[in-house]
Design a protein around this motif. Structure first.
Motif, PDB file in Angstrom:
ATOM      1  N   PRO A  92       0.979  -0.982   0.061  1.00 49.86           N
ATOM      2  CA  PRO A  92      -0.193   0.166   0.177  1.00 49.86           C
ATOM      3  C   PRO A  92       0.935   1.516   0.370  1.00 49.86           C
ATOM      4  O   PRO A  92       1.992   1.784   0.531  1.00 49.86           O
ATOM      5  CB  PRO A  92      -1.140  -0.183   0.996  1.00 49.86           C
ATOM      6  CG  PRO A  92       0.440  -0.533   2.475  1.00 49.86           C
ATOM      7  CD  PRO A  92       0.813  -2.070   1.311  1.00 49.86           C
ATOM      8  N   GLY A  93       0.549   2.431  -0.799  1.00 49.58           N
ATOM      9  CA  GLY A  93       1.097   4.017  -0.499  1.00 49.58           C
ATOM     10  C   GLY A  93       0.182   3.989   0.843  1.00 49.58           C
ATOM     11  O   GLY A  93      -0.079   4.386   1.880  1.00 49.58           O
ATOM     12  N   ALA A  94       0.467   5.302   1.188  1.00 50.60           N
ATOM     13  CA  ALA A  94       0.703   6.117   1.884  1.00 50.60           C
ATOM     14  C   ALA A  94      -0.774   6.323   2.135  1.00 50.60           C
ATOM     15  O   ALA A  94      -0.893   6.434   3.784  1.00 50.60           O
ATOM     16  CB  ALA A  94       1.631   8.246   1.770  1.00 50.60           C
ATOM     17  N   LEU A  95      -1.291   7.011   1.212  1.00 47.38           N
ATOM     18  CA  LEU A  95      -2.727   6.867   1.470  1.00 47.38           C
ATOM     19  C   LEU A  95      -3.173   4.992   2.048  1.00 47.38           C
ATOM     20  O   LEU A  95      -4.194   5.881   2.995  1.00 47.38           O
ATOM     21  CB  LEU A  95      -3.822   7.317   0.132  1.00 47.38           C
ATOM     22  CG  LEU A  95      -3.123   8.548  -0.375  1.00 47.38           C
ATOM     23  CD1 LEU A  95      -4.101   9.218  -1.326  1.00 47.38           C
ATOM     24  CD2 LEU A  95      -2.959  10.364   0.860  1.00 47.38           C
ATOM     25  N   GLU A  96      -3.268   4.760   1.203  1.00 43.96           N
ATOM     26  CA  GLU A  96      -4.105   3.318   1.443  1.00 43.96           C
ATOM     27  C   GLU A  96      -3.569   2.707   3.019  1.00 43.96           C
ATOM     28  O   GLU A  96      -4.416   2.487   4.463  1.00 43.96           O
ATOM     29  CB  GLU A  96      -3.756   1.987   0.937  1.00 43.96           C
ATOM     30  CG  GLU A  96      -4.303   2.411  -0.641  1.00 43.96           C
ATOM     31  CD  GLU A  96      -3.288   3.431  -1.460  1.00 43.96           C
ATOM     32  OE1 GLU A  96      -3.885   3.582  -1.814  1.00 43.96           O
ATOM     33  OE2 GLU A  96      -2.308   3.775  -0.949  1.00 43.96           O
ATOM     34  N   ALA A  97      -2.171   3.282   3.915  1.00 41.04           N
ATOM     35  CA  ALA A  97      -1.474   3.417   5.248  1.00 41.04           C
ATOM     36  C   ALA A  97      -2.913   4.571   6.148  1.00 41.04           C
ATOM     37  O   ALA A  97      -2.155   3.739   7.307  1.00 41.04           O
ATOM     38  CB  ALA A  97      -0.443   2.980   4.703  1.00 41.04           C
ATOM     39  N   GLY A  98      -2.845   5.052   5.812  1.00 46.99           N
ATOM     40  CA  GLY A  98      -3.422   6.154   6.728  1.00 46.99           C
ATOM     41  C   GLY A  98      -2.255   6.650   7.194  1.00 46.99           C
ATOM     42  O   GLY A  98      -2.517   7.839   8.385  1.00 46.99           O
ATOM     43  N   ALA A  99      -1.326   6.994   6.122  1.00 43.76           N
ATOM     44  CA  ALA A  99      -0.104   7.520   6.513  1.00 43.76           C
ATOM     45  C   ALA A  99      -0.298   9.905   6.754  1.00 43.76           C
ATOM     46  O   ALA A  99       0.238  10.225   8.366  1.00 43.76           O
ATOM     47  CB  ALA A  99       1.325   8.449   5.965  1.00 43.76           C
ATOM     48  N   PRO A 100      -1.542  10.016   6.578  1.00 48.09           N
ATOM     49  CA  PRO A 100      -1.168  12.029   6.784  1.00 48.09           C
ATOM     50  C   PRO A 100      -2.336  12.122   7.968  1.00 48.09           C
ATOM     51  O   PRO A 100      -1.919  12.569   8.734  1.00 48.09           O
ATOM     52  CB  PRO A 100      -2.286  12.091   5.145  1.00 48.09           C
ATOM     53  CG  PRO A 100      -1.454  11.224   4.243  1.00 48.09           C
ATOM     54  CD  PRO A 100      -1.462   9.479   4.684  1.00 48.09           C
ATOM     55  N   GLU A 101      -3.388  10.617   8.164  1.00 47.33           N
ATOM     56  CA  GLU A 101      -3.984  10.606   9.227  1.00 47.33           C
ATOM     57  C   GLU A 101      -2.900  10.881  10.388  1.00 47.33           C
ATOM     58  O   GLU A 101      -2.872  11.677  11.580  1.00 47.33           O
ATOM     59  CB  GLU A 101      -4.760  10.011   9.556  1.00 47.33           C
ATOM     60  CG  GLU A 101      -5.959  10.354   8.359  1.00 47.33           C
ATOM     61  CD  GLU A 101      -6.083  10.021   6.919  1.00 47.33           C
ATOM     62  OE1 GLU A 101      -6.743  10.187   5.815  1.00 47.33           O
ATOM     63  OE2 GLU A 101      -4.471   9.355   7.309  1.00 47.33           O
ATOM     64  N   PHE A 102      -2.131   9.412  10.003  1.00 54.05           N
ATOM     65  CA  PHE A 102      -1.235   9.668  12.027  1.00 54.05           C
ATOM     66  C   PHE A 102      -0.416  10.807  11.787  1.00 54.05           C
ATOM     67  O   PHE A 102      -0.193  11.142  12.394  1.00 54.05           O
ATOM     68  CB  PHE A 102      -0.027   8.056  11.592  1.00 54.05           C
ATOM     69  CG  PHE A 102       0.616   7.859  12.264  1.00 54.05           C
ATOM     70  CD1 PHE A 102       0.652   7.911  13.273  1.00 54.05           C
ATOM     71  CD2 PHE A 102       1.811   8.244  12.435  1.00 54.05           C
ATOM     72  CE1 PHE A 102       1.437   7.686  14.262  1.00 54.05           C
ATOM     73  CE2 PHE A 102       2.914   7.900  12.820  1.00 54.05           C
ATOM     74  CZ  PHE A 102       2.811   7.804  14.405  1.00 54.05           C
ATOM     75  N   LEU A 103       0.484  11.455  10.799  1.00 58.11           N
ATOM     76  CA  LEU A 103       1.509  11.881  10.060  1.00 58.11           C
ATOM     77  C   LEU A 103       0.346  13.601  11.321  1.00 58.11           C
ATOM     78  O   LEU A 103       0.784  14.475  12.340  1.00 58.11           O
ATOM     79  CB  LEU A 103       2.361  12.850   9.398  1.00 58.11           C
ATOM     80  CG  LEU A 103       2.850  11.468   8.657  1.00 58.11           C
ATOM     81  CD1 LEU A 103       3.318  12.605   7.786  1.00 58.11           C
ATOM     82  CD2 LEU A 103       3.728  11.617   9.860  1.00 58.11           C
TER      83      LEU A 103
END
Length: 209
Positions: A92-103
């Motif tokens: 998965p990419g950053a969006l699928e991994a929820g990276a923006p929400e985590f950051l």
């Protein structure tokens, strides 16, 4: 749920629970009684129906989760994360991994300097995008984004950059990738990458659980 509405809710539930019990307690004493011959004692409260439970909509009783970044900043961060760590099936990419929400959560818990690096950088990125393309960074296409993210292609320097966009990109490049490869979604997509091949340790296991 506000304090007033919470108290009103609990009081209503308590009344609704107690009413049937009170009626049940009174029944053994009056079992077999004829209402015409044995009227209720004067002043005795009449049996009433269960008090209605007052309900409220979700919007009335619960505020939405508050983000650290403003809407325009969060939109820019989401677009940036997608560019820095795109999906590469089966990974998965950053969006699928929820990276923006985590950051958004991570930066809210970080020191002031780091918070300013992100906020100032995202604001500067949106301003540069508006100036060059008359639209926010979240709406730029791949070619336009590449122009705005030119600092990523500059040689590394030991001193920190003074340009807010460059400072943001240095921080976000590492943070987005680390948050992505240490997410639940990334772990579920296959074996963890070996540190010998440049992988990361599990630094952010399930941060929002």
């Amino acid at each position: 749920m506000t304090g007033i509405k919470r108290r009103r809710f609990l009081n209503t539930v308590a009344a609704a629970t107690a009413a049937p019990a009170l009626v049940a307690q009174d029944q053994p004493r009056r079992r077999g009684a004829n209402p015409d011959r044995d009227p209720a004692p004067a002043g005795a409260p009449a049996a009433t129906a269960t008090p209605p439970l007052r309900v409220h909509t979700t919007d009335e009783v619960a505020a939405p989760a508050k983000r650290f970044f403003a809407a325009a900043q969060m939109a820019a961060l989401t677009r940036l994360a997608d560019i820095l760590a795109p999906a590469a099936p089966p990974r998965p990419g950053a969006l699928e991994a929820g990276a923006p929400e985590f950051l958004d959560f991570l930066i809210s818990q970080s020191d002031t300097k780091r918070q300013q690096t992100y906020r100032n950088g995202l604001d500067a990125l949106n301003k540069a995008s508006q100036r060059r393309f008359a639209k926010p960074f979240a709406d730029v296409d791949t070619e336009q984004a590449a122009e705005l993210l030119a600092p990523l292609r500059e040689p590394w320097k030991p001193e920190p950059p003074t340009d807010p966009i460059a400072a943001l990109l240095i921080a976000a490049k590492a943070d987005v990738r680390t948050a992505t490869v240490n997410s639940r979604e990334y772990a579920a997509s296959g074996p963890a990458p070996s540190s010998r091949r440049g992988g990361f340790g599990r630094l952010y296991w399930y941060p929002l659980d």
